[in-house]
Design an enzyme around this catalytic site. Structure first.
Site, mmCIF file in Angstrom:
data_model
loop_
_atom_site.group_PDB
_atom_site.id
_atom_site.type_symbol
_atom_site.label_atom_id
_atom_site.label_comp_id
_atom_site.label_asym_id
_atom_site.label_seq_id
_atom_site.Cartn_x
_atom_site.Cartn_y
_atom_site.Cartn_z
ATOM 1 N N TRP A 97 0.831 -1.203 0.000
ATOM 2 C CA TRP A 97 0.000 0.000 0.000
ATOM 3 C C TRP A 97 0.868 1.257 0.000
ATOM 4 C CZ3 TRP A 97 -4.638 -1.275 -1.315
ATOM 5 C CH2 TRP A 97 -5.185 -2.487 -0.878
ATOM 6 N N CYS A 117 7.752 11.283 10.906
ATOM 7 C CA CYS A 117 7.327 11.627 9.529
ATOM 8 C C CYS A 117 5.801 11.600 9.453
ATOM 9 C CB CYS A 117 7.874 10.618 8.518
ATOM 10 S SG CYS A 117 9.655 10.465 8.515
ATOM 11 N N GLY A 155 -29.130 12.996 -4.824
ATOM 12 C CA GLY A 155 -30.009 11.993 -5.419
ATOM 13 C C GLY A 155 -29.230 11.069 -6.338
ATOM 14 N N GLU A 205 -2.248 6.675 7.200
ATOM 15 C CA GLU A 205 -1.677 7.598 8.194
ATOM 16 C C GLU A 205 -2.284 7.378 9.580
ATOM 17 O OE1 GLU A 205 0.774 9.360 8.242
ATOM 18 O OE2 GLU A 205 1.325 9.610 6.150
HETATM 19 P P1 TGC Z 1 5.245 4.036 20.803
HETATM 20 O O1 TGC Z 1 5.849 3.379 21.992
HETATM 21 O O2 TGC Z 1 4.009 4.795 20.977
HETATM 22 O O3 TGC Z 1 6.322 4.992 20.129
HETATM 23 C C1 TGC Z 1 7.647 4.611 19.831
HETATM 24 C C2 TGC Z 1 8.492 5.871 19.907
HETATM 25 O O4 TGC Z 1 8.013 6.837 18.963
HETATM 26 C C3 TGC Z 1 7.545 8.039 19.639
HETATM 27 N N1 TGC Z 1 6.315 8.442 18.961
HETATM 28 C C4 TGC Z 1 6.236 9.450 18.080
HETATM 29 N N2 TGC Z 1 7.142 10.343 17.687
HETATM 30 C C5 TGC Z 1 6.750 11.271 16.774
HETATM 31 N N3 TGC Z 1 5.520 11.320 16.252
HETATM 32 C C6 TGC Z 1 4.576 10.424 16.621
HETATM 33 N N4 TGC Z 1 3.359 10.464 16.084
HETATM 34 C C7 TGC Z 1 4.927 9.438 17.586
HETATM 35 N N5 TGC Z 1 4.244 8.429 18.183
HETATM 36 C C8 TGC Z 1 5.102 7.834 19.027
HETATM 37 C C9 TGC Z 1 7.338 7.600 21.072
HETATM 38 O O5 TGC Z 1 7.483 8.701 21.950
HETATM 39 C C10 TGC Z 1 8.431 6.588 21.249
HETATM 40 O O6 TGC Z 1 9.666 7.281 21.380
HETATM 41 P P2 TGC Z 1 10.855 6.681 22.247
HETATM 42 O O7 TGC Z 1 11.930 7.715 22.124
HETATM 43 O O8 TGC Z 1 10.301 6.535 23.615
HETATM 44 O O9 TGC Z 1 11.224 5.376 21.639
HETATM 45 O O10 TGC Z 1 5.097 2.924 19.670
HETATM 46 P P3 TGC Z 1 4.039 1.761 19.512
HETATM 47 O O11 TGC Z 1 4.742 0.625 18.846
HETATM 48 O O12 TGC Z 1 3.318 1.529 20.790
HETATM 49 O O13 TGC Z 1 3.031 2.332 18.419
HETATM 50 C C11 TGC Z 1 2.147 3.296 18.673
HETATM 51 C C12 TGC Z 1 1.206 3.556 17.469
HETATM 52 C C13 TGC Z 1 0.157 2.471 17.352
HETATM 53 C C14 TGC Z 1 0.532 4.858 17.797
HETATM 54 C C15 TGC Z 1 2.004 3.661 16.160
HETATM 55 O O14 TGC Z 1 2.553 2.447 15.812
HETATM 56 C C16 TGC Z 1 1.153 4.167 15.006
HETATM 57 O O15 TGC Z 1 1.005 5.374 14.836
HETATM 58 N N6 TGC Z 1 0.572 3.269 14.147
HETATM 59 C C17 TGC Z 1 -0.109 3.653 12.923
HETATM 60 C C18 TGC Z 1 0.806 3.451 11.753
HETATM 61 C C19 TGC Z 1 0.568 4.419 10.637
HETATM 62 O O16 TGC Z 1 -0.022 5.463 10.800
HETATM 63 N N7 TGC Z 1 1.078 4.114 9.449
HETATM 64 C C20 TGC Z 1 1.049 5.017 8.372
HETATM 65 C C21 TGC Z 1 1.958 4.549 7.240
HETATM 66 S S1 TGC Z 1 2.359 5.802 6.060
HETATM 67 C C22 TGC Z 1 0.939 6.125 5.253
HETATM 68 O O17 TGC Z 1 -0.113 5.671 5.546
HETATM 69 C C23 TGC Z 1 1.071 7.072 4.134
HETATM 70 S S2 TGC Z 1 -0.392 7.488 3.343
HETATM 71 C C24 TGC Z 1 0.294 8.552 2.259
HETATM 72 C C25 TGC Z 1 -0.604 9.375 1.469
HETATM 73 O O18 TGC Z 1 -0.943 10.514 1.905
HETATM 74 O O19 TGC Z 1 -0.907 8.940 0.340
HETATM 75 P P1 FAD Z 2 -4.584 -3.120 9.973
HETATM 76 O O1 FAD Z 2 -3.484 -2.520 10.752
HETATM 77 O O2 FAD Z 2 -4.524 -4.585 9.699
HETATM 78 O O3 FAD Z 2 -5.964 -2.787 10.716
HETATM 79 C C1 FAD Z 2 -7.175 -3.499 10.416
HETATM 80 C C2 FAD Z 2 -8.305 -2.964 11.316
HETATM 81 O O4 FAD Z 2 -7.958 -3.205 12.687
HETATM 82 C C3 FAD Z 2 -8.517 -1.445 11.196
HETATM 83 O O5 FAD Z 2 -9.895 -1.188 11.259
HETATM 84 C C4 FAD Z 2 -7.846 -0.904 12.446
HETATM 85 O O6 FAD Z 2 -8.381 0.325 12.896
HETATM 86 C C5 FAD Z 2 -8.126 -2.009 13.443
HETATM 87 N N1 FAD Z 2 -7.170 -2.027 14.541
HETATM 88 C C6 FAD Z 2 -5.827 -2.006 14.473
HETATM 89 N N2 FAD Z 2 -5.277 -2.027 15.689
HETATM 90 C C7 FAD Z 2 -6.314 -2.066 16.578
HETATM 91 C C8 FAD Z 2 -6.413 -2.107 18.002
HETATM 92 N N3 FAD Z 2 -5.327 -2.095 18.759
HETATM 93 N N4 FAD Z 2 -7.640 -2.148 18.554
HETATM 94 C C9 FAD Z 2 -8.766 -2.149 17.792
HETATM 95 N N5 FAD Z 2 -8.732 -2.118 16.427
HETATM 96 C C10 FAD Z 2 -7.521 -2.078 15.845
HETATM 97 N N6 FAD Z 2 1.585 3.010 4.014
HETATM 98 C C11 FAD Z 2 2.871 3.395 3.856
HETATM 99 O O7 FAD Z 2 3.768 2.983 4.592
HETATM 100 N N7 FAD Z 2 3.201 4.281 2.866
HETATM 101 C C12 FAD Z 2 2.281 4.776 2.002
HETATM 102 O O8 FAD Z 2 2.623 5.589 1.126
HETATM 103 C C13 FAD Z 2 0.940 4.358 2.150
HETATM 104 N N8 FAD Z 2 -0.010 4.783 1.253
HETATM 105 C C14 FAD Z 2 -1.277 4.273 1.325
HETATM 106 C C15 FAD Z 2 -2.201 4.583 0.323
HETATM 107 C C16 FAD Z 2 -3.473 4.034 0.348
HETATM 108 C C17 FAD Z 2 -4.438 4.332 -0.742
HETATM 109 C C18 FAD Z 2 -3.868 3.194 1.436
HETATM 110 C C19 FAD Z 2 -5.258 2.633 1.502
HETATM 111 C C20 FAD Z 2 -2.961 2.885 2.423
HETATM 112 C C21 FAD Z 2 -1.653 3.384 2.368
HETATM 113 N N9 FAD Z 2 -0.678 3.036 3.309
HETATM 114 C C22 FAD Z 2 0.612 3.443 3.186
HETATM 115 C C23 FAD Z 2 -1.003 2.028 4.313
HETATM 116 C C24 FAD Z 2 -1.755 2.551 5.523
HETATM 117 O O9 FAD Z 2 -0.933 3.313 6.353
HETATM 118 C C25 FAD Z 2 -2.323 1.352 6.270
HETATM 119 O O10 FAD Z 2 -3.351 0.817 5.466
HETATM 120 C C26 FAD Z 2 -2.844 1.693 7.644
HETATM 121 O O11 FAD Z 2 -1.794 2.064 8.505
HETATM 122 C C27 FAD Z 2 -3.621 0.527 8.278
HETATM 123 O O12 FAD Z 2 -2.904 -0.674 8.153
HETATM 124 P P2 FAD Z 2 -3.652 -1.981 7.554
HETATM 125 O O13 FAD Z 2 -4.310 -1.594 6.295
HETATM 126 O O14 FAD Z 2 -2.660 -3.075 7.498
HETATM 127 O O15 FAD Z 2 -4.776 -2.339 8.601
#
Ligand code: TGC
Ligand code: FAD
Length: 387
Positions: A166, A242, A343, A367
């Protein structure tokens, strides 16, 4: 009279500087002239309008808050306004700019070596090079700390194995910022397009973000020189930092999608005559439009204060989570309701709400899903991580 048209009901315009207004209006013109005429077609035909990349670069929309390398050096509110205006066009166009700016240029500028910066930053700013960000893996994106992609040290090189899924801009990227586990914890690597063992595959059949490229990345014993490791990026906090940048932009961008849907719905409601009167004369329709305006206004004020806090260096990532959660939920609800108000015509890609609604299904997932952001705020309140 309060501005219900744009909409700007609480005169947020007056809270912006002249420079911020100018940036907003420039991007709005670009979206009107260059994005809106082609975007339905791109969405329908699953095509990213690549020609817009250079035009966005020429307007200074790539890495706009960075001070060097030919970037515009704008403040965070201006960056937010850019995202808002781009997403009035389409979430896919905003995604392109988000990834290039927040997920590729930001980490290279923050943690890269001088050599890495000189090589990539000017080219990324001009869209002569495209970047992508590989964090999510096939086994789950919400918990990136458990990533399986591994880099093992071999002399002065690293051997990279694993897969990312993704990934926005994956197959068109000249450089991929890839996060991998090592013996010392998570590290970031710049993987170049022609690296042996590195392949990409586009993900087909998407019903969302159709005007954006989404790919898988595969690493099969890729040899990455240590000079391609981001030298000062250490641990999960680096990729999460990031995400904070990109989530900030999305909190603003979603407002743009909502504004576009609201405008189309309110115009339709004043023109459509049913039961002898325009739809807009019906109580229930007024309540729906008023509710859209209430939610957009709340999101606008929230984003502006978030931007001011970020400009003052006082932002906490949980505040960004609350804003991303609130504003994307607001936009998705408005897009769905606007679709219904239109509609049957509302199911056509010729109307913007269905396209925005389908896009926002991705925006609410990427994100950090809505649940993840709720749990981040929950952790802030209670001190307990309930992920
Ligand atoms: P956790 O223990 O909470 O954190 C590890 C370390 O990171 C620090 N930290 C952050 N720092 C900066 N910004 C944040 N948002 C931060 N959140 C946490 C934290 O203080 C800690 O630092 P240190 O120095 O103590 O080590 O880590 P965790 O493993 O418990 O995870 C927490 C959780 C679930 C919130 C994190 O894993 C998370 O945010 N998960 C969601 C993943 C996500 O958003 N993926 C996105 C992938 S990229 C994408 O989707 C691009 S879409 C692009 C487009 O626009 O097309
Ligand atoms: P999962 O993590 O498998 O989650 C599945 C379901 O479980 C979700 O409903 C979630 O909310 C729920 N869930 C997860 N944890 C918990 C919990 N603890 N308790 C209760 N419910 C929970 N990623 C990149 O790295 N780079 C990119 O450029 C990027 N671009 C993207 C572009 C598109 C169009 C899309 C759709 C996604 C992209 N992503 C990218 C990936 C995106 O960040 C992930 O899809 C997102 O972080 C969720 O991960 P997943 O899809 O594996 O769902």
């Amino acid at each position: 009279m309060p501005n219900t048209q744009s909409p700007d009901f609480f005169d947020i315009n007056s809270l912006l500087s002249e420079d911020e207004r100018q940036v907003r209006d420039t991007v709005a013109r670009f979206v009107d002239d260059r994005v809106l005429p082609i975007i339905s077609d791109c969405f329908e035909n699953e095509k990213f309008p690549m020609e817009l990349a250079t035009e966005m670069a020429e307007l200074g929309l790539l890495g706009p808050t960075i001070q060097d390398f030919g970037c515009a050096g704008l403040n965070q509110v201006a960056y937010g306004l850019i995202m808002q205006e781009l997403e009035q066009g389409d979430s896919g166009v905003r995604s392109f700019a988000s990834v290039q700016s927040s997920l590729v240029m930001y980490p290279i500028n923050r943690w890269g070596s001088d050599e890495q910066k000189q090589r990539w930053m000017p080219a990324l700013a001009k869209a002569e090079a495209i970047g992508c960000f590989g964090l999510t893996e096939p086994d789950g994106g919400s918990d990136p700390g458990t990533m399986k992609t591994i880099a093992k040290k071999d002399g002065n090189d690293w051997i990279l194995n694993g897969a990312k899924m993704w990934i926005t801009n994956g197959s068109i990227a000249d450089v991929s910022v890839v996060w991998a586990n090592t013996d010392q914890g998570i590290r970031g690597f710049l993987v170049e397009k022609d690296t042996k063992g590195y392949t990409t595959r586009d993900i087909p059949h998407k019903f969302s973000l159709r005007a954006s490229i989404t790919s898988e990345l595969f690493f099969d014993n890729c040899r990455i020189p240590d000079t391609n490791r981001l030298p000062t990026a250490e641990g999960l906090s680096s990729p999460l930092s990031c995400l904070t940048q990109a989530r900030f932009g999305i909190a603003w961008g979603a407002i743009g999608a909502a504004m576009a849907c609201y405008r189309e719905a309110s115009e339709f409601a004043s023109e459509r005559i049913l039961f002898g009167k325009p739809l807009s004369h019906k109580q229930q329709v007024q309540v729906r439009l008023a509710d859209m305006l209430r939610r957009i206004t709340t999101g606008q004020l929230l984003a502006l204060q978030l931007g001011r806090l970020k400009d003052e260096g006082r932002i906490h990532h949980s505040q960004v989570s609350l804003a991303k959660w609130n504003n994307v939920r607001m936009a998705l609800d408005i897009a769905r309701d606007a679709r219904d108000l239109l509609g049957a015509g509302g199911i056509s890609v010729e109307c913007c709400p269905i396209r925005h609604a389908m896009n926002l299904e991705s925006v609410i997932t990427y994100e950090g899903t809505e649940t993840i952001h709720q749990l981040i705020v929950g952790r802030e309140i209670t001190g307990v991580a309930a992920f």
